[in-house]
Design an enzyme around this catalytic site. Sequence first.
Site, mmCIF file in Angstrom:
data_model
loop_
_atom_site.group_PDB
_atom_site.id
_atom_site.type_symbol
_atom_site.label_atom_id
_atom_site.label_comp_id
_atom_site.label_asym_id
_atom_site.label_seq_id
_atom_site.Cartn_x
_atom_site.Cartn_y
_atom_site.Cartn_z
ATOM 1 N N LYS A 183 0.858 -1.402 -0.296
ATOM 2 C CA LYS A 183 0.067 -0.391 0.026
ATOM 3 C C LYS A 183 1.393 1.553 -0.020
ATOM 4 O O LYS A 183 1.979 1.479 1.121
ATOM 5 C CB LYS A 183 -0.798 -0.298 1.514
ATOM 6 N N GLY A 215 -4.455 4.357 6.272
ATOM 7 C CA GLY A 215 -3.293 3.535 6.674
ATOM 8 C C GLY A 215 -4.595 3.143 7.839
ATOM 9 O O GLY A 215 -3.997 2.269 7.634
ATOM 10 N N GLU A 257 11.383 0.250 10.012
ATOM 11 C CA GLU A 257 12.196 1.571 9.886
ATOM 12 C C GLU A 257 11.086 3.083 9.815
ATOM 13 O O GLU A 257 10.418 3.437 8.761
ATOM 14 C CB GLU A 257 12.923 1.386 7.793
ATOM 15 N N CYS A 291 14.068 10.409 7.215
ATOM 16 C CA CYS A 291 13.925 10.435 8.497
ATOM 17 C C CYS A 291 15.069 10.611 8.703
ATOM 18 O O CYS A 291 15.722 10.341 10.100
ATOM 19 C CB CYS A 291 13.403 8.611 8.494
ATOM 20 N N GLU A 392 10.827 14.510 15.664
ATOM 21 C CA GLU A 392 10.919 14.636 14.638
ATOM 22 C C GLU A 392 9.880 16.212 14.123
ATOM 23 O O GLU A 392 8.761 15.527 14.227
ATOM 24 C CB GLU A 392 10.708 13.095 14.051
#
Length: 496
Positions: A183, A215, A257, A291, A392
Amino acid sequence: MLNKTAATYAPDDSYGHFIDNQWVDGESGETIESINPANGAYLTRTPNGTAADVDRAVQAAARAFQTWRKTSVTDRANALLKIADLFEADAERFVVLESMDVGKPVREARLDVSLAIDHFRYFAGVIRSHSDEVAMIDEQTMSLTINEPIGVVGQVIPWNFPLLMAAWKIAPAIATGNTVVIKPSEMTPVTILELAKIFAQVLPAGVVNIVSGTGAVAGQAILDHPQVAKLAFTGSTRVGGIVAEAAAKKLIPATLELGGKSANIVFPDANWDRAVEAAALGILWNQGEVCESGARLFVHESIYDRFVDELKERFEKVRVGDPLDENTQMGAQVSQTQTDRIMGYIKLATEEGARILTGGNRLTGSGYDAGFFIQPTIIVDVRNDMRVAQEEIFGPVVVVLPFKDEDEVIAQANASDYGLAGGVWTQDINRAIRVARAVETGRMWVNTYHELPAHAPFGGYKKSGIGRETHKSMLDAYSQKKNIIVSLNEAPFGLY
């Protein structure tokens, strides 16, 4: 400037799900629009996938697995090479579409496409050396260890590098004999759906299936499906926890990840010009939506003022604008939601007592108003425990902190929930290795940043993930080992 010919490379007006090498409508009939984040223009429409759509894809993948798993390694390798060749023949179209879909400059999209092509070729090569093992336990006992595919693999990829992340996940999975249901993000679905057209030319029906959607619905259906035998996810640490929980409930493996807040460390003996440029590269590449970005920049106190002054000059000269212009150095953020998130953190920085040295604003005016553009931003007077130094941001925003010595900066670098990547800049090789070893991350760069070769493992420590992407070790991640013990002894056991 490529924008003059962009119409030549326009995506399809709409796409279906790609299931069993066919384009199929979604079960609900609902669709999601995708826009160009640089100008707000309509790009395409994709199905808003449901659990029924996912089940249809999983059933196709399960059927295909029964034959694909028996396909010879040579044939699988040749299929990956053919995908790479067709991909490369159409590379410039993929470059433009990736730039339009994500908002990244074409110069960066061109590298993404090159790396994605190389990934298929790399796994076509290493799968042929992924040999099984024979060991003689003793004179009468033989051990055979055989690599076998796991089954149907469910994969969910992010919006920031859709094409490259698709290659990272699909190539090793199908090389090892698995089949895939993947997806893409509903915000950036175009290039993987275009890649499906190549898959249809090369792969048997059902080997790779692509379900579009959110999602929360389609992604969750992949996680929960009882016939999905392995999960692989790239994205936020929060969602990574949901994926890990789903895998744990089913007792299946998962590769994750996840996020990062990487430390980029500059010592006084660094190659000056290269280190200053790389400090910009580390946070402005892909508009900071990476990231492993060098979002925490640690600069030795003896060079701090001069380094920050020169970095400020570079930031203020960055050409932000049309991603399809070859001269653009930084493009648009992916969405209004992401733009609001970044601006929220910039506001938070001042509330925490930090100072915006340069940038800090959304770009407006001619050429900017219809898109999502933010100035390259440097934040100073930062403490390492501030939220802007710990969380982040995922945008073109770097926090800069001074340090006194090696021990202090290692401690500060490690004072983070994340451990994905980092960099160290010094001409002292002993120091470089000491710091690289001491910083708790899965990847450290020495005198470089953002290099992602296929044959080097990439992944995180701590809350930055579980397992690795890229590298031949991924063959083991997408395989399970069967051991067969063979006795050559023909004598009775003599026990009963």
